[in-house]
Design an enzyme around this catalytic site. Structure first.
Site, mmCIF file in Angstrom:
data_model
loop_
_atom_site.group_PDB
_atom_site.id
_atom_site.type_symbol
_atom_site.label_atom_id
_atom_site.label_comp_id
_atom_site.label_asym_id
_atom_site.label_seq_id
_atom_site.Cartn_x
_atom_site.Cartn_y
_atom_site.Cartn_z
ATOM 1 N N LYS A 57 -53.191 17.678 -5.335
ATOM 2 C CA LYS A 57 -53.423 16.833 -6.520
ATOM 3 C C LYS A 57 -52.293 15.808 -6.569
ATOM 4 C CE LYS A 57 -54.650 18.754 -10.409
ATOM 5 N NZ LYS A 57 -55.928 18.112 -10.747
ATOM 6 N N ASP A 164 -56.398 22.679 -22.404
ATOM 7 C CA ASP A 164 -57.566 21.960 -21.885
ATOM 8 C C ASP A 164 -58.559 22.939 -21.275
ATOM 9 O OD1 ASP A 164 -59.180 19.793 -21.304
ATOM 10 O OD2 ASP A 164 -58.257 19.443 -19.355
#
Length: 940
Positions: A57, A164
């Site tokens: 990422k 989240d």
């Protein structure tokens, strides 16, 4: 989302994949892109060519330029790297390469939950199956609870909160594993966004908790619990509880204004709806306080309603939904024979109401679902369909994402590449600009690699030369969330769908399942014939043995038995059924056939020899091979006579004989005298008790007999801690706190003995309860106590015993106080074995002699409660035991052993249990191993 600059360049890159080197990693293909990072499928190459697949990422440059974000990102990545749990995707590396910060994490071979829900809806499963939804949410909460409770190297709670939790951040592997991703990233993102755009809430707002939607900064684990409840609602109802534009959704979240799940999915029961309501409570103080509580409630309901559920059901569903992807990877796709029936039940009309994931709101903004009139039901956000790229929505349809400058923007497609900077607005990436200039310098853009093939649309990838495996990759937390409607599901005159490899794979699976079922039926038929033949042969053989075997002799026709008893060396004292009958060698007349007898042969300086047997013939010869006791030198001339028979030996032998054998009439041939057992006296509290031999024995002895009629503990006479319960309810019982029953350090414990009063087997009525929960069912009253022989003066502390009926009923408790509820056993209610050597090791073998604490099928007892006492104070409390028949136990460091049968009344007790005691201290290594084979500790 960051995309390719133009369609022509995109086609060229897809046609010619070019992996790129990134530090020690090789980037293979792009998995996803968002407003915060880009993720790539990569591989790590080690020594000797060893490779490891992973996910990289990369943080976008406009975030890297923010110093506060970089510091928080590094801090959060360091914390998350320490999380090691089966339900959290492992982060194993983070760092910087050429000015680009990155995270390397585990590559999960599966799909995100959001894609699983879409694919299930397309397969005709209107609502996600309730057992699978409860299983997924329980595993999700287990991972969240582990992170919430994670402790750093300094021993302090880290206070991690995901912030989240959504279907995009929950991965389901093809093997049925559930893993959470992107821990700690949301915190860093929200911090930099709060600085660059103060007063603006960004993120996946349909999953916001009320306190998160209110803009509070003191978020804790209960925020993730609320989001998990929203995910559970979405799985069970096929839609989120709050859908629509941000400005209309936010007030509804703060007020908890949403349809109850049962109004959307009529199959949801009251208990399941209560769990969802508890998880999504507006006031976080009335919510589940930990993710573990939500997980336990989900698991309890799952296995209550579906006791035969296994996680393999989730793996089978993943195999069915993504058969095309698995077949493209060359993996063999197999489904269990019974899965088709289960799938048909999930696809049945009764479990699939009219609304589905593919339904869109009508042109006036209202839902087309008749079950929820007047409720806007936009489709899942963020799903871009190839059939309608770039379609601009009007009115209230949530196809546009709000921007910071107030102007609506078109939903991002694969043909556009928009990079958002929170301080300067929007910036487009042109084809000829390989690098982007930022506020602090020039940083390289993430490499443009071919994206993974999109198989969610139901079409085969055409531009790729070969099908790459579809791997679930971690999705970043978006800075902003656009709600893009899914394409409308055609309702009239649908064109026939082109046949794909998934259809061929499913047909092949169906044919293989039919063939396997045919073979199974054939094997069952053959096995049944074999079993029937074997059973018939055994029945015939049993009948032959029954008719050919001699009849048993009735007990009333028993004839006297002659016992010839000798010993080596000779001159040992003989005790039969508790009565001294002379010395060896001896001929004893009067024993009865088919009646148990206990023979004890003793001689000073030798170990006692004990034999329990039932004579089956008129004459029996027994020879006792006596073993020299350790540290004793025995002269052959020392032969005791019957007149000098040791009184202690007679007492030991008498204690080793059941009461029913005491009346056996025996005569020693040759004028052998018998000792008077009643002449044995004691100098303690049992001196005047005629049955003192039944309640106290001094070592050495080879046999210890415990009788419920003499050694039972009547609990109503003692001040135990009691509580009334319901016999039809199973309770989870555990303790909190500790108590001490002797002075000094190391004497405290949090374990108690319990006795369950009710209609249940005697062996199940007694046990131990500690801080680890255990289940108790069938009791109408529970007694909690501990054995104590030092008196209440030195007792201190208390233990609270908690009883929990279910997640929906508040737990009850009872307080055990050490100075009030400890049991000081009276001498007439116990068996006390004294004289053990703390330096020695003994092997105790428990033999069953049919002991009962009350009449009936449930009255037979195979266990006895004992407490050991050693020379140290801490040994008083730490060695309560439950000895069980048929097992062997090792005992060491003990001076006294006190045993009782916990009971309510003593009038109906009968029978006995025998303890065979062997001192194994001075045995050879081989002999000791043989004597202790199978020994158990069994300490509580």
């Amino acid at each position: 989302m960051l995309g390719l600059p133009n369609p022509r360049l995109a086609s060229a890159l897809v046609a010619e994949p070019s992996p790129q080197q990134f530090g020690k990693y090789v980037l293979v293909s792009k998995l996803a892109a968002g407003g915060m990072a880009v993720t790539y499928r990569a591989r790590l190459t080690g020594a000797m060519g060893v490779t490891k697949p992973c996910v990289i990422k990369q943080i976008l440059p406009h975030f890297v330029d923010d110093h506060d974000f970089v510091e928080m990102f590094i801090s959060e990545a360091r914390l998350v790297a320490g999380l090691t749990h089966g339900n959290i995707a492992q982060v194993f590396d983070f760092g910087e390469v050429d000015g680009q910060y990155f995270i390397a994490m585990e590559l999960v071979h599966g799909q995100p939950l959001s894609k699983v829900l879409r694919r299930a809806s397309r397969a005709g499963i209107g609502f996600f199956p309730q057992p699978l939804a409860l299983h997924i949410i329980s595993k999700l909460c287990e991972g969240l609870d582990y992170a919430h409770r994670h402790v750093g190297e300094d021993g302090r709670m880290l206070g991690l909160v995901h912030r989240d939790v959504s279907p995009d951040n929950v991965l389901i592997s093809y093997e049925g594993e559930v893993k959470v991703i992107d821990f700690g990233i949301a915190k860093a993102t929200s911090a930099v966004e709060a600085k660059t755009s103060p007063g603006t809430l960004k993120g996946k707002y349909p999953y916001f908790s009320p306190e998160q939607a209110h803009g509070r900064q003191d978020l804790d684990a209960r925020t993730d619990v609320y989001a998990a409840g929203v995910v559970l609602y979405e799985m069970l109802c096929g839609r989120r509880p709050f859908e629509g534009e941000f400005v209309t959704v936010l007030p509804r979240i703060l007020q908890g204004d949403c349809l109850p799940p049962s109004a959307v999915n009529p199959t949801i029961g009251e208990d399941l709806e209560s769990i969802i309501a508890h998880a999504m409570a507006v006031d976080r103080d009335t919510r589940y306080q930990t993710a573990k509580d939500l997980s336990e409630s989900a698991v309890e309901l799952l296995y209550r309603d579906t006791p035969r559920f296994t996680p393999a059901m989730l793996s089978q569903l993943m195999t069915y939904l993504f058969a095309e992807e698995l077949a493209a990877e060359g993996r063999k796709v197999e489904l269990a024979p019974g899965f088709k029936e289960q799938l048909a039940a999930w696809q049945s009309p009764g479990s699939e109401p009219s609304q589905g994931r593919a339904r869109l709101p009508s042109s006036n903004g209202r839902s087309s679902n008749p079950g929820s009139p007047g409720v806007a039901r936009p489709s899942s956000p963020g799903v871009a369909r190839p059939s309608s790229p770039g379609v601009r929505s009007t009115g209230s349809t949530p196809a546009l994402r709000p921007s910071t400058d107030g102007a609506p923007r078109r939903a991002t497609t694969d043909a556009t590449a928009v990079r958002r900077n929170t301080s300067t607005g929007a910036r487009r990436v042109t084809t000829g600009a390989p690098r982007e200039t930022t506020g602090t310098g020039r940083r390289p853009l993430p490499p443009e690699l071919p994206p993974e093939p999109d198989t969610d649309s139901g079409t085969e990838p055409t531009a790729m030369p070969r099908a790459l495996p579809t791997l679930a990759a971690p999705r970043d937390t978006p800075v902003e969330t656009a709600i893009a409607p899914e394409p409308p599901a055609p309702e009239e005159k649908q064109a026939p769908r082109a046949r794909t490899t998934a259809d061929d794979a499913r047909d092949k699976l169906a044919a293989e399942a039919t063939e396997r079922e045919r073979k199974r039926v054939k094997q069952v038929r053959q096995l049944s014939i074999v079993v029937f033949g074997i059973t018939a042969a055994l029945v015939v053989l049993g009948l032959l043995l029954h008719f050919l075997s001699p009849p048993e002799v009735p007990e009333g026709t028993n004839e006297p038995v002659v016992l010839w008893i000798t010993s080596q060396p000779a001159g040992a004292a003989i005790v039969v059924n508790g009565r001294p009958v002379g010395n060896t060698p001896s001929r004893i007349i009067g024993a009865e056939q088919h009646t148990p007898h206990t023979i004890v042969v003793t001689r000073p300086g030798y170990r006692a020899w004990t034999r329990r047997f039932t004579p089956n013939q008129p004459e029996v010869h027994l020879k006792a091979e006596l073993e020299v006791a350790p540290g004793t030198t025995q002269m052959a001339s020392e032969i005791p006579t019957s007149a000098t028979l040791d009184a202690g030996t007679a007492a030991v032998a008498a204690a080793a004989v059941p009461a029913e054998d005491a009346g056996t009439s025996l005569e020693a041939d040759g004028g052998l005298a018998s000792a008077d057992a009643g002449s044995v006296t004691g100098e303690d509290a049992l001196a005047n008790d005629p049955d003192r031999e039944m309640r106290r024995v001094d070592y050495p002895t080879r046999l210890l007999v415990l009788r419920p009629m003499y050694n039972a503990l009547p609990l109503p006479e003692y001040p135990t801690a009691t509580i009334d319960v319901s016999p039809s309810v199973a309770y989870s019982v555990w303790t909190e706190g500790s108590a001490a029953f002797a002075s000094g350090d190391g004497t405290t414990s949090g374990t108690l003995v319990y006795y369950a009063e009710g209609d249940l087997p005697a062996d199940n009525a007694v046990g131990f309860v500690s801080s680890a929960p255990r289940s108790i069912k069938g009791a109408k009253k529970l007694h909690f106590f501990a054995l104590d022989d030092t008196g209440p003066e030195d007792n201190r502390g208390s233990i609270r015993v908690h009883l929990r009926q279910s997640a929906y009923v508040p737990p009850r408790s009872v307080l055990f106080e050490a100075d009030k509820n400890a049991v000081q056993v009276k001498p007439q209610h116990q068996m006390l074995l004294r004289g053990l050597n703390p330096q020695s090791t003994y092997a105790f073998t428990v033999r069953d002699d049919f002991a009962e604490v009350h009449a009936g099928a449930n009255g037979r007892v195979h266990t006895v409660l004992c407490v050991e006492k050693g020379p140290r104070a801490e040994s008083v409390r730490s060695t309560h035991r439950l000895f069980e028949t048929g097992k062997r136990y090792q005992v060491s460091g003990v001076e006294e052993l006190r045993c009782v049968f916990p009971d309510l009344r003593l009038g109906d007790n009968q029978g006995a249990l025998d303890f065979d005691i062997v001192d194994v201290t001075n045995m050879s290594r081989k002999e000791r191993a043989e004597a202790l084979r199978g020994a158990r500790s069994a300490e509580r």
